[in-house]
Design a protein around this motif. Structure first.
Motif, PDB file in Angstrom:
ATOM      1  N   THR A 181       0.838  -1.202   0.000  1.00  0.00           N
ATOM      2  CA  THR A 181       0.000   0.000   0.000  1.00  0.00           C
ATOM      3  C   THR A 181       0.874   1.253   0.000  1.00  0.00           C
ATOM      4  O   THR A 181       0.587   2.228  -0.705  1.00  0.00           O
ATOM      5  CB  THR A 181      -0.941  -0.007   1.218  1.00  0.00           C
ATOM      6  N   TYR A 203     -10.414   6.039 -17.187  1.00  0.00           N
ATOM      7  CA  TYR A 203     -10.939   4.790 -16.618  1.00  0.00           C
ATOM      8  C   TYR A 203     -11.877   4.108 -17.610  1.00  0.00           C
ATOM      9  O   TYR A 203     -11.831   2.886 -17.793  1.00  0.00           O
ATOM     10  CB  TYR A 203     -11.654   5.067 -15.300  1.00  0.00           C
ATOM     11  N   ASP A 252      -6.414   1.925  -3.153  1.00  0.00           N
ATOM     12  CA  ASP A 252      -7.399   2.038  -4.233  1.00  0.00           C
ATOM     13  C   ASP A 252      -6.762   1.659  -5.574  1.00  0.00           C
ATOM     14  O   ASP A 252      -7.393   1.008  -6.417  1.00  0.00           O
ATOM     15  CB  ASP A 252      -7.944   3.464  -4.302  1.00  0.00           C
ATOM     16  N   ASN A 296     -16.504  -2.740  -4.889  1.00  0.00           N
ATOM     17  CA  ASN A 296     -15.724  -2.793  -6.114  1.00  0.00           C
ATOM     18  C   ASN A 296     -16.183  -4.002  -6.928  1.00  0.00           C
ATOM     19  O   ASN A 296     -16.147  -5.132  -6.419  1.00  0.00           O
ATOM     20  CB  ASN A 296     -14.235  -2.943  -5.792  1.00  0.00           C
ATOM     21  N   GLN A 314       1.253   4.288  -3.092  1.00  0.00           N
ATOM     22  CA  GLN A 314       1.185   5.731  -2.873  1.00  0.00           C
ATOM     23  C   GLN A 314       2.462   6.418  -3.347  1.00  0.00           C
ATOM     24  O   GLN A 314       2.409   7.490  -3.966  1.00  0.00           O
ATOM     25  CB  GLN A 314       0.949   6.039  -1.389  1.00  0.00           C
ATOM     26  N   PHE A 363     -16.459   1.278  -8.405  1.00  0.00           N
ATOM     27  CA  PHE A 363     -15.448   1.382  -7.360  1.00  0.00           C
ATOM     28  C   PHE A 363     -16.053   1.963  -6.087  1.00  0.00           C
ATOM     29  O   PHE A 363     -16.948   2.811  -6.140  1.00  0.00           O
ATOM     30  CB  PHE A 363     -14.288   2.277  -7.808  1.00  0.00           C
ATOM     31  N   HIS A 364     -15.492   1.511  -4.973  1.00  0.00           N
ATOM     32  CA  HIS A 364     -15.958   2.025  -3.691  1.00  0.00           C
ATOM     33  C   HIS A 364     -15.405   3.427  -3.426  1.00  0.00           C
ATOM     34  O   HIS A 364     -16.070   4.251  -2.781  1.00  0.00           O
ATOM     35  CB  HIS A 364     -15.512   1.079  -2.570  1.00  0.00           C
ATOM     36  N   HIS A 365     -14.225   3.715  -3.946  1.00  0.00           N
ATOM     37  CA  HIS A 365     -13.603   5.011  -3.637  1.00  0.00           C
ATOM     38  C   HIS A 365     -14.213   6.132  -4.482  1.00  0.00           C
ATOM     39  O   HIS A 365     -14.893   5.886  -5.486  1.00  0.00           O
ATOM     40  CB  HIS A 365     -12.078   4.950  -3.816  1.00  0.00           C
ATOM     41  N   ARG A 366     -13.908   7.353  -4.085  1.00  0.00           N
ATOM     42  CA  ARG A 366     -14.483   8.518  -4.757  1.00  0.00           C
ATOM     43  C   ARG A 366     -13.891   8.725  -6.141  1.00  0.00           C
ATOM     44  O   ARG A 366     -12.800   8.259  -6.436  1.00  0.00           O
ATOM     45  CB  ARG A 366     -14.261   9.770  -3.904  1.00  0.00           C
ATOM     46  N   TYR A 406      -6.819  -2.100  -6.238  1.00  0.00           N
ATOM     47  CA  TYR A 406      -8.089  -2.591  -6.779  1.00  0.00           C
ATOM     48  C   TYR A 406      -8.215  -2.231  -8.258  1.00  0.00           C
ATOM     49  O   TYR A 406      -8.641  -3.053  -9.084  1.00  0.00           O
ATOM     50  CB  TYR A 406      -9.264  -1.995  -6.002  1.00  0.00           C
ATOM     51  N   GLU A 407      -7.841  -1.009  -8.598  1.00  0.00           N
ATOM     52  CA  GLU A 407      -7.921  -0.584 -10.001  1.00  0.00           C
ATOM     53  C   GLU A 407      -7.056  -1.470 -10.886  1.00  0.00           C
ATOM     54  O   GLU A 407      -7.475  -1.872 -11.989  1.00  0.00           O
ATOM     55  CB  GLU A 407      -7.490   0.879 -10.127  1.00  0.00           C
ATOM     56  N   PHE A 465     -18.193   5.573  -9.484  1.00  0.00           N
ATOM     57  CA  PHE A 465     -17.421   5.674  -8.251  1.00  0.00           C
ATOM     58  C   PHE A 465     -18.351   5.886  -7.058  1.00  0.00           C
ATOM     59  O   PHE A 465     -19.544   6.135  -7.231  1.00  0.00           O
ATOM     60  CB  PHE A 465     -16.408   6.813  -8.357  1.00  0.00           C
TER      61      PHE A 465
END
Length: 350
Positions: free
Chosen positions: A52, A177, A137, A192, A56, A166-169, A140-141, A187
């Motif tokens: 993770t 995408y 995130d 997801n 980032q 997707f769960h994220h914003r 997952y993408e 989004f």
């Protein structure tokens, strides 16, 4: 519950995408607490927590919030261990997606993948398991974009999902995408998932080989059985490999990382006829041999093994082998030269 991990070969795909962008992949791996060299070690795994951080750092280095969409281009069948091969031997696209869900823990146990039938639609749902280590995130993408890329490669360009959620914003730019997944992308959704038309899953695959698929399924199941039953001593060794560059780890730190008390750790190791000091010593020795064969400098090996200075490393190496690191390396080079085929040179890999 032990800390979730991801195959280091998957991280190798991230490294390849970083190199294409002109980024210093080894430096970013080091900043995330990951051993870059382990990406070439078959079966090696990295903690999801460190992965993770790597995601980032990669996004920061590239300045691209959609960097995860670049990674699937660098995913090879071997990236996903035996799973990548079994997908291509599947009889239909539905069989392949079912295998992807069933054996996804080969790649990572940082997320659960399930197939859900909803009328004329089938969804591949990516859920976070019940642990306190969230996946990025971007992870997952990348995983979901890889699934779409594989589906198209196996079943044709029209084997695209109906929708991706997707769960994220939503990011500032969503167009990339939709180009990547080949469908509308939404989004801030409850989960997801990729939604496919059910009839598409009946499509036969050109590489179908039922006998090979069954054999690969058996290999995947055997791997997972070993993975689930990983001895505590092996988990300690894997943790030591990752942490040694930060200095000699204390037993209490290892126990905390494995969510055990120091007393319980010692008891579990004793049950396996193992001892912490011996594991630390053996791990350092094996890594020292590997690093010397890679022609790394004494200063670098000293750092990677967590010794305070080269003299301490040299003394330890003499205890292990009766030789200095330099003497041992020269002996290995001569031995390699003796067994090299005629007319060819034998060199230590850089």
């Amino acid at each position: 519950m032990s800390e979730p991990t991801t195959l280091a070969s998957w991280a190798a795909a991230i490294a390849a995408a970083l190199r294409v962008r002109g980024c210093d992949a080894p430096a970013l791996f080091a900043a995330a607490g990951l051993d870059y060299a382990a990406t070439k070690t078959p079966g090696a795994r990295f903690p999801v927590r460190d992965m993770t951080r790597l995601w980032q750092l990669a996004i920061d280095a590239t300045g691209d919030p959609a960097f995860g969409l670049e990674v699937p281009r660098h995913v090879q069948p071997a990236t996903m261990h035996v799973l990548g091969l079994s997908l291509r031997a599947s009889m239909t696209l539905g069989d392949a997606l079912l295998r992807m869900a069933r054996y996804s823990r080969l790649v990572t146990d940082g997320a659960d993948i399930q197939l859900e039938r909803e009328g004329e639609h089938v969804s591949i749902v990516y859920r976070a398991p019940q642990h306190d280590v969230p996946m990025a995130d971007a992870a997952y993408e990348a995983f979901m974009a890889t699934a779409v890329r594989l589906a198209r490669a196996m079943a044709g360009d029209d084997a695209a999902p109906l929708v991706c959620e997707f769960h994220h914003r939503a990011p500032a730019d969503t167009a990339i995408y939709e180009r990547s997944y080949g469908c509308p992308v939404r989004f801030a959704r409850p989960r997801n998932r990729l939604v496919f038309a059910h009839h598409l899953l009946q499509r036969p695959l050109p590489g179908a080989d039922a006998q090979r698929a069954r054999r690969l399924d058996a290999d995947a199941a055997a791997y997972l059985a070993r993975f689930d039953a990983t001895p505590v001593s092996q988990k300690v060794r894997e943790w030591l490999i990752r942490q040694l560059p930060a200095g000699e780890p204390k037993r209490e730190a290892v126990a905390a990382a494995l969510k055990l008390t120091p007393r319980t750790l010692l008891r579990r190791l004793a049950d396996e006829n193992a001892h912490y000091k011996a594991l630390l010593n053996d791990t350092r020795r094996e890594l020292a041999f590997a690093y010397l064969r890679q022609n790394r400098s004494g200063a670098e090996i000293t750092y990677l093994l967590g010794f305070t200075d080269p003299a301490n490393f040299s003394r330890a190496f003499r205890r292990w082998t009766g030789r200095t690191p330099r003497q041992w390396r020269v002996r290995e080079i001569r031995r390699s030269a003796r067994v090299a085929p005629k007319g060819r040179s034998c060199k230590i890999a850089p």
